[in-house]
Design an enzyme around this catalytic site. Sequence first.
Site, short mmCIF file in Angstrom:
data_model
loop_
_atom_site.label_atom_id
_atom_site.label_comp_id
_atom_site.label_asym_id
_atom_site.label_seq_id
_atom_site.Cartn_x
_atom_site.Cartn_y
_atom_site.Cartn_z
N ASN A 169 -3.84 -19.57 -14.08
CA ASN A 169 -2.95 -18.21 -13.57
C ASN A 169 -4.46 -17.05 -13.37
OD1 ASN A 169 -3.09 -17.25 -15.83
ND2 ASN A 169 -1.07 -16.32 -16.34
N GLU B 148 -3.00 -16.18 -26.94
CA GLU B 148 -2.61 -15.55 -26.40
C GLU B 148 -1.38 -16.38 -25.92
OE1 GLU B 148 -2.54 -12.79 -26.28
OE2 GLU B 148 -4.93 -12.04 -26.45
N CYS C 5 2.00 -13.73 -18.40
CA CYS C 5 1.99 -14.27 -19.46
C CYS C 5 3.08 -12.60 -19.84
CB CYS C 5 1.19 -14.60 -20.57
SG CYS C 5 -0.33 -13.65 -20.46
N GLU D 71 -6.98 -9.46 -28.18
CA GLU D 71 -8.21 -8.86 -26.21
C GLU D 71 -8.60 -7.83 -25.74
OE1 GLU D 71 -7.81 -12.63 -23.73
OE2 GLU D 71 -8.51 -14.08 -25.76
#
Length: 489
Positions: A156, A255, A289, A467
């Site tokens: 994505n 993640e 997400c 992150e």
Amino acid sequence: MHNIKDKQLIKHFSYINGSWHSSETNIDVLNPATGELVASVSNAGVVETEMAVKAAKKALKAWSNKPANERAKLMRTWFDLMMANQDDLGRILTLEQGKPLAEAKGEIAYGAAFIEWFAEEGKRVYGDTIPAPANDKRIIVIKQPIGVVAAITPWNFPNAMIARKAAAALAAGCTFVVRPATQTPLSALAMAELAERAGIPAGVFNVVVGSDAKAMGKVLTEHPDVAKFTFTGSTAVGKALISQCASTVKKVSMELGGNAPFIVFDDADIDAAVRGALASKYRNAGQTCVCTNRIFVQQGVLTEFTEKFVKAVQTLSVGNGLSAGVTIGPMISVEAVTEVANLVEKSVQAGAKVVLGGQQGCDSTSANQNFYQPTVLTSVTNDMPIAQNEIFGPVSPIIAFEEEAQAISMANDTEFGLAAYFYARDIGRIWRVAEGLEYGMVGINEGIISNAAAPFGGVKQSGNGREGSKYGLDDYLEIKYLCMGGLDK
Ligand code: ADP
């Protein structure tokens, strides 16, 4: 091909130890907007993955021994090259992934920003001195790179999901092996080409493209020379990979999935909430997400918000991401569309109403079934399939609520805890809700929250680790405690 100025950015082989490796078979990379072949890429496997880990291990000593400012210079050049080639990189990304070109170019800038930011932050890996419990001792803490980092990334964000990890890893002094998603390997390989041009030494940044995700994943999670494993993808796959990492007690960061609530309270600026919801829901055709998954609206503003939101969604334009004016591209595959259509259908059977969209296909530019129309559902309840699952598509379910506490409780009623958003103006409410939401990130009167300076990550089953930001560097560092004794005369 499609106005790519620098053809050398289209690579067909895995990048291992500073050279390009062909394999016997190929993977076809298809344009999700047209079904056309974009490029064929060599299909690497276990052997090449092991070679890449070996190369990363070999390169580790020299890279980690380089002063941080020298690593920073090379990374800065990598950043500059990415920005100089932003247009080409964006086009490559749109061709393989589908998102509109403006969004793809935005992703290149966003990914590059992590490289720029961490290049600088790598100079600030500070240690500590701690008062000791005895006069003849001193306690010193230093931070050292963890070692070889392995990563598996999704389709994505073909550039940014790699950049976010590699930037922190390289800045910390680690070397890096990534297996990108097979749907979108070209962006990853273009990054490798630019890393090479920037002078990043052989073995420091490796990209292995292959279709056997399980076998390659096994190498990356179980290899004794890999010190840290980082993954972005679904919760189900993440859980399997965490357990694989247990055999060598690797440090992991994950993640994973989300189920983001977007709460609009009676005291919200409704026009701002509409803009925020539109941006956080429909970016990348809903395939992120942190995309809004459930819109909770307080009864007093339900009609106003719904009317204005539907009007705003009607302005979105679906089509090929390379066409001017398109704001919603295709989804990644027809299977992905089918999953979204099923969630909508099941929820309609349970009482939801489709007030906009709800159809597969792209009216104007293509009969390609990879498209799904931007959709708004009303009369949704929090127990419907559309609210309980990560939609990963352009569908907004609107759920009404009466009380603040009820909204918080429904928002938290999920195993996920990545991003949440809410719109309100009352300062007491803002604190209560911000603190009450069980999420790693909360957008307050803001629908787009991610940037290199901020810690991105989730709680609950959305993962662990961060992150971006100073916290993101810690995921690639080990703490070492030095106890110096014998200091008495
Ligand atoms: P998505 O829905 O984004 O494709 P996945 O979790 O299925 O989410 O995939 C994310 C990444 O993980 C992709 O690169 C995919 O190829 C890879 N992957 C999927 N299954 C496995 C597995 N069992 N082992 C290792 N990697 C996997």
